[in-house]
Write a protein that holds these residues in place. Structure first.
Motif, PDB file in Angstrom:
ATOM      1  N   TYR A   1      91.710  42.274  16.627  1.00 31.93           N
ATOM      2  CA  TYR A   1      90.291  42.732  16.044  1.00 31.93           C
ATOM      3  C   TYR A   1      89.887  42.349  14.581  1.00 31.93           C
ATOM      4  N   ASP A   2      90.995  42.521  13.662  1.00 35.29           N
ATOM      5  CA  ASP A   2      90.795  42.243  12.187  1.00 35.29           C
ATOM      6  C   ASP A   2      90.598  40.519  12.058  1.00 35.29           C
ATOM      7  N   LYS A   3      91.300  39.775  12.927  1.00 38.07           N
ATOM      8  CA  LYS A   3      91.060  38.258  12.817  1.00 38.07           C
ATOM      9  C   LYS A   3      89.749  38.117  13.387  1.00 38.07           C
ATOM     10  N   MET A   4      89.339  38.763  14.366  1.00 40.60           N
ATOM     11  CA  MET A   4      87.718  38.486  14.999  1.00 40.60           C
ATOM     12  C   MET A   4      86.763  39.085  14.229  1.00 40.60           C
ATOM     13  N   LYS A   5      87.151  39.720  13.109  1.00 33.33           N
ATOM     14  CA  LYS A   5      86.161  40.580  12.358  1.00 33.33           C
ATOM     15  C   LYS A   5      85.443  41.700  12.974  1.00 33.33           C
ATOM     16  N   LEU A   6      86.046  42.283  13.850  1.00 33.64           N
ATOM     17  CA  LEU A   6      85.611  43.329  14.726  1.00 33.64           C
ATOM     18  C   LEU A   6      86.133  44.624  14.007  1.00 33.64           C
ATOM     19  N   SER A   7      85.188  45.677  14.159  1.00 36.31           N
ATOM     20  CA  SER A   7      85.577  47.004  13.766  1.00 36.31           C
ATOM     21  C   SER A   7      85.965  48.029  14.936  1.00 36.31           C
ATOM     22  N   TYR A   8      86.909  48.991  14.545  1.00 35.68           N
ATOM     23  CA  TYR A   8      87.542  49.831  15.447  1.00 35.68           C
ATOM     24  C   TYR A   8      87.891  51.136  15.178  1.00 35.68           C
ATOM     25  N   ASP A   9      88.066  52.196  15.978  1.00 33.66           N
ATOM     26  CA  ASP A   9      88.627  53.667  15.364  1.00 33.66           C
ATOM     27  C   ASP A   9      90.115  53.471  15.297  1.00 33.66           C
ATOM     28  N   PRO A  10      90.577  53.891  13.969  1.00 33.76           N
ATOM     29  CA  PRO A  10      91.781  53.723  13.837  1.00 33.76           C
ATOM     30  C   PRO A  10      92.874  54.637  15.032  1.00 33.76           C
ATOM     31  N   THR A  11      92.097  55.625  15.687  1.00 29.62           N
ATOM     32  CA  THR A  11      92.657  56.539  16.433  1.00 29.62           C
ATOM     33  C   THR A  11      92.844  55.938  17.884  1.00 29.62           C
ATOM     34  N   GLU A  12      91.898  55.169  18.244  1.00 26.83           N
ATOM     35  CA  GLU A  12      91.635  54.514  19.781  1.00 26.83           C
ATOM     36  C   GLU A  12      92.930  53.504  20.232  1.00 26.83           C
ATOM     37  N   VAL A  13      92.975  53.770  21.526  1.00 22.15           N
ATOM     38  CA  VAL A  13      93.877  52.606  22.201  1.00 22.15           C
ATOM     39  C   VAL A  13      93.080  51.514  22.449  1.00 22.15           C
ATOM     40  N   ILE A  14      93.735  50.287  21.922  1.00 23.75           N
ATOM     41  CA  ILE A  14      93.031  49.102  22.194  1.00 23.75           C
ATOM     42  C   ILE A  14      93.801  48.349  23.128  1.00 23.75           C
ATOM     43  N   LEU A  15      93.331  47.903  24.472  1.00 30.18           N
ATOM     44  CA  LEU A  15      93.806  47.155  25.450  1.00 30.18           C
ATOM     45  C   LEU A  15      93.374  45.654  25.113  1.00 30.18           C
ATOM     46  N   PRO A  16      94.391  44.881  25.817  1.00 28.34           N
ATOM     47  CA  PRO A  16      94.116  43.587  25.752  1.00 28.34           C
ATOM     48  C   PRO A  16      92.822  42.922  26.542  1.00 28.34           C
ATOM     49  N   ARG A  17      91.976  42.405  25.698  1.00 25.92           N
ATOM     50  CA  ARG A  17      90.583  41.997  25.906  1.00 25.92           C
ATOM     51  C   ARG A  17      90.471  40.541  25.711  1.00 25.92           C
ATOM     52  N   ILE A  18      90.139  39.676  26.487  1.00 25.34           N
ATOM     53  CA  ILE A  18      89.911  38.162  26.274  1.00 25.34           C
ATOM     54  C   ILE A  18      89.012  37.737  27.143  1.00 25.34           C
ATOM     55  N   VAL A  19      88.320  36.843  26.870  1.00 29.01           N
ATOM     56  CA  VAL A  19      87.335  36.202  27.774  1.00 29.01           C
ATOM     57  C   VAL A  19      87.530  34.616  26.963  1.00 29.01           C
ATOM     58  N   TRP A  20      87.965  33.670  27.783  1.00 23.82           N
ATOM     59  CA  TRP A  20      87.875  32.223  27.119  1.00 23.82           C
ATOM     60  C   TRP A  20      87.249  31.305  28.000  1.00 23.82           C
ATOM     61  N   GLY A  21      86.747  30.201  27.507  1.00 22.64           N
ATOM     62  CA  GLY A  21      86.020  29.151  28.130  1.00 22.64           C
ATOM     63  C   GLY A  21      86.385  27.802  27.704  1.00 22.64           C
ATOM     64  N   ASP A  22      86.110  26.887  28.807  1.00 22.87           N
ATOM     65  CA  ASP A  22      86.310  25.555  28.614  1.00 22.87           C
ATOM     66  C   ASP A  22      85.054  24.651  28.663  1.00 22.87           C
ATOM     67  N   LEU A  23      85.006  23.678  27.910  1.00 20.53           N
ATOM     68  CA  LEU A  23      83.515  22.800  28.183  1.00 20.53           C
ATOM     69  C   LEU A  23      84.023  21.603  27.657  1.00 20.53           C
ATOM     70  N   ASN A  24      83.103  20.431  27.944  1.00 18.46           N
ATOM     71  CA  ASN A  24      82.869  19.150  27.202  1.00 18.46           C
ATOM     72  C   ASN A  24      81.794  19.789  26.007  1.00 18.46           C
ATOM     73  N   PRO A  25      81.803  18.791  25.052  1.00 20.89           N
ATOM     74  CA  PRO A  25      80.726  19.069  24.071  1.00 20.89           C
ATOM     75  C   PRO A  25      79.363  18.878  24.615  1.00 20.89           C
ATOM     76  N   PRO A  26      78.722  20.005  24.288  1.00 18.97           N
ATOM     77  CA  PRO A  26      77.130  19.998  24.677  1.00 18.97           C
ATOM     78  C   PRO A  26      76.205  19.446  23.536  1.00 18.97           C
ATOM     79  N   ASP A  27      75.206  19.400  23.844  1.00 21.65           N
ATOM     80  CA  ASP A  27      74.158  19.132  22.810  1.00 21.65           C
ATOM     81  C   ASP A  27      74.145  20.504  21.645  1.00 21.65           C
ATOM     82  N   ILE A  28      73.769  19.722  20.495  1.00 17.52           N
ATOM     83  CA  ILE A  28      73.869  20.840  19.302  1.00 17.52           C
ATOM     84  C   ILE A  28      72.705  21.996  19.411  1.00 17.52           C
TER      85      ILE A  28
END
Length: 499
Positions: free
Chosen positions: A165-192
């Motif tokens: 979360y720190d690397k992704m610049k996301l905030s969190y509560d120091p007391t909460e449990v953080i489970l693995p959460r990820i969404v990834w994608g693949d693509l060829n370069p689109p238009d700008i």
């Protein structure tokens, strides 16, 4: 994101099982339970691409298969179980489920709400609605349930989650449990214009990261076994330029209604990852364009010949010289206090049109008087010479590590124009006219301003002289230079008496 055939889909196939073995928590019953949802636009496209790659790695009758359901324009559920070795644990048991879905014409929010998953995979994500990544991310971390996870594992994954979360610049509560959460994608370069460029490059939204593969013709190209260099060379020789840019070089594309003026521009090379720090002791340069939507560009020319594009100032249509000068003044005071302004060049045509006998000032004269600086007309208004002045900074690097031009990522209009929107008109792109006219839009004004300061700094003769070299190295001269040199000894011999 990368060129065609660079192994993106295959890497995405193995990403879920890899995370299951290395990252996801062990439950109280001793199993690592993972459910991944793969999303695509239609089931037929999905079956042709992502599902085909999945079956290459994990066919229906794979030894790990426990159950297989669906297919043929329906969702697929493929459940696998296997044993693996995890560092510090020894042998662990994996219960992995891959489910597929196609959004099609369904309501995006209603569709995504049906998922309770560990992670998400968006195949060809540039073709998916821009709301999907965020909505799908909300559904991750819901399988398995927290109460089913071993307490020691909750502590481990929460520690990893906070670092992520720190690397992704996301905030969190120091007391909460953080489970693995990820969404990834693949693509060829689109238009700008695509949301991938906007989210990951232009706006750099928290949580979004873009991992770019090298060009297929690069020495660092990936998946050479699956697609050799000769295949990319063939495509580069037979495909249209805009296809080669995306599918061979892995660069974002541009709108097909006009060719970009600066195809030499490379986002990875010329745009910096973070804001440029203004160099102390080096004066500023300012380029100004008038017209209906005035614009200015603030730059620094370094002693080593490098151009730093620091700040763009783009005014709304109809902005007058007084208000435009106020905008520039505010930026100079807030962002560049104490810096001297060494040179300023503007649109030559903006120095005309005033009634001198009645004491009127032209647009540029008004701005110069308001800023208390001397603004000179650029040496030429010829588009090709102006563009060549900028193109010189897009040429060969100063050395192996230093590009001649660096653009601050906050300059959205300059970067957007370089990448796509500062382009030739449709007629000029199609060769239907002898006039290489540039399309006038909101990107063209700051680019005109950049051209004026580059041309003014380098001078008209220097731009023409560099063009006349035709790429020759410094120790090779043209015919005219050779004649001038060969004439010098004869001039010195005029006063010599041989007899």
């Amino acid at each position: 994101m990368g060129p065609a055939g660079s192994g993106k889909t295959v890497a995405s196939v193995y990403k879920g099982p890899k995370h299951a073995v290395e990252l996801f928590p062990v439950c109280r019953d001793g199993w690592v339970k993972v459910r991944v949802a793969c999303i695509r636009d239609t089931y037929r496209d999905f079956a042709r691409t992502a599902l085909a790659s999945w079956h290459d790695a994990f066919p229906k009758d794979h030894p790990y298969t426990v159950s297989y359901e669906g297919g043929q324009d329906r969702p697929v559920k493929h459940r696998l179980q296997w044993a693996a070795t995890r560092a510090g644990y020894g042998e662990i048991k994996i219960d992995f489920e891959m489910i597929t879905g196609a959004i099609g014409d369904a309501n995006v929010e209603q569709y995504i709400k049906g998922y309770e998953i560990s992670a998400g995979w968006i195949n060809e994500c540039d073709m998916i609605d821009e709301r999907v990544p965020g909505l799908l991310f909300q559904r991750t971390g819901r399988y398995p349930k927290v109460i089913d996870i071993a307490p020691s594992e909750l502590e481990r994954i929460t520690k990893i989650g906070r670092q992520t979360y720190d690397k992704m610049k996301l905030s969190y509560d120091p007391t909460e449990v953080i489970l693995p959460r990820i969404v990834w994608g693949d693509l060829n370069p689109p238009d700008i214009d695509n949301w991938v460029y906007r989210y990951c490059e232009k706006e750099s939204l928290p949580g979004f990261n873009l991992f770019r593969q090298p060009s297929g013709l690069s020495s660092k190209a990936e998946n050479r076994v699956g697609k050799p260099r000769s295949s990319y060379e063939l495509e580069a020789a037979t495909q249209p330029e805009h296809i080669v840019r995306r599918m061979v070089h892995g660069e974002f594309g541009y709108a097909l209604d006009g060719k970009p003026v600066y195809p030499e521009f490379n986002l990875q090379k010329h745009k910096t990852d973070s804001p440029i720090k203004t160099r102390e002791g080096i004066p500023l340069g300012i380029g100004l364009d008038a017209g209906g939507s005035p614009a200015a560009v603030i730059v620094q020319f370094l002693p080593n010949g490098q151009l730093l594009i620091l700040r763009e100032i783009c005014a709304q249509p109809g902005t007058g010289p007084s208000r435009f000068a106020e905008m520039i003044y505010e930026v100079l005071l807030s962002e560049f206090p104490g810096f001297a302004i060494n040179e300023a060049y503007g649109d030559p045509s903006a120095f005309w049109g005033a009634d001198r006998q009645n004491g009127e000032l032209s647009f540029m004269e008004t701005v110069a008087r308001a800023l208390n600086i001397n603004i000179l007309p650029a040496p030429s208004n010829e588009p090709s010479i102006r563009q060549e002045a900028v193109r010189w900074y897009l040429g060969a690097p100063i050395d192996g590590n230093t590009e001649r031009m660096q653009v601050d990522p906050r300059n959205e209009m300059i970067i957007g124009g370089f990448a796509a929107h500062y382009k030739l008109t449709k007629q000029a792109s199609a060769g239907e006219t002898n006039m290489l006219a540039v399309a006038k839009n909101m990107y063209s004004h700051p680019h005109d301003a950049l051209q004026y300061i580059c041309l003014g700094h380098r001078g008209r003769f220097a731009v023409i002289d560099d063009g006349s070299r035709l790429g020759r190295p410094e120790n090779v001269v043209g015919m005219r230079g050779r004649r001038d040199r060969s004439a010098a000894p004869r001039d010195r011999m005029k006063d010599t008496k041989l007899w």
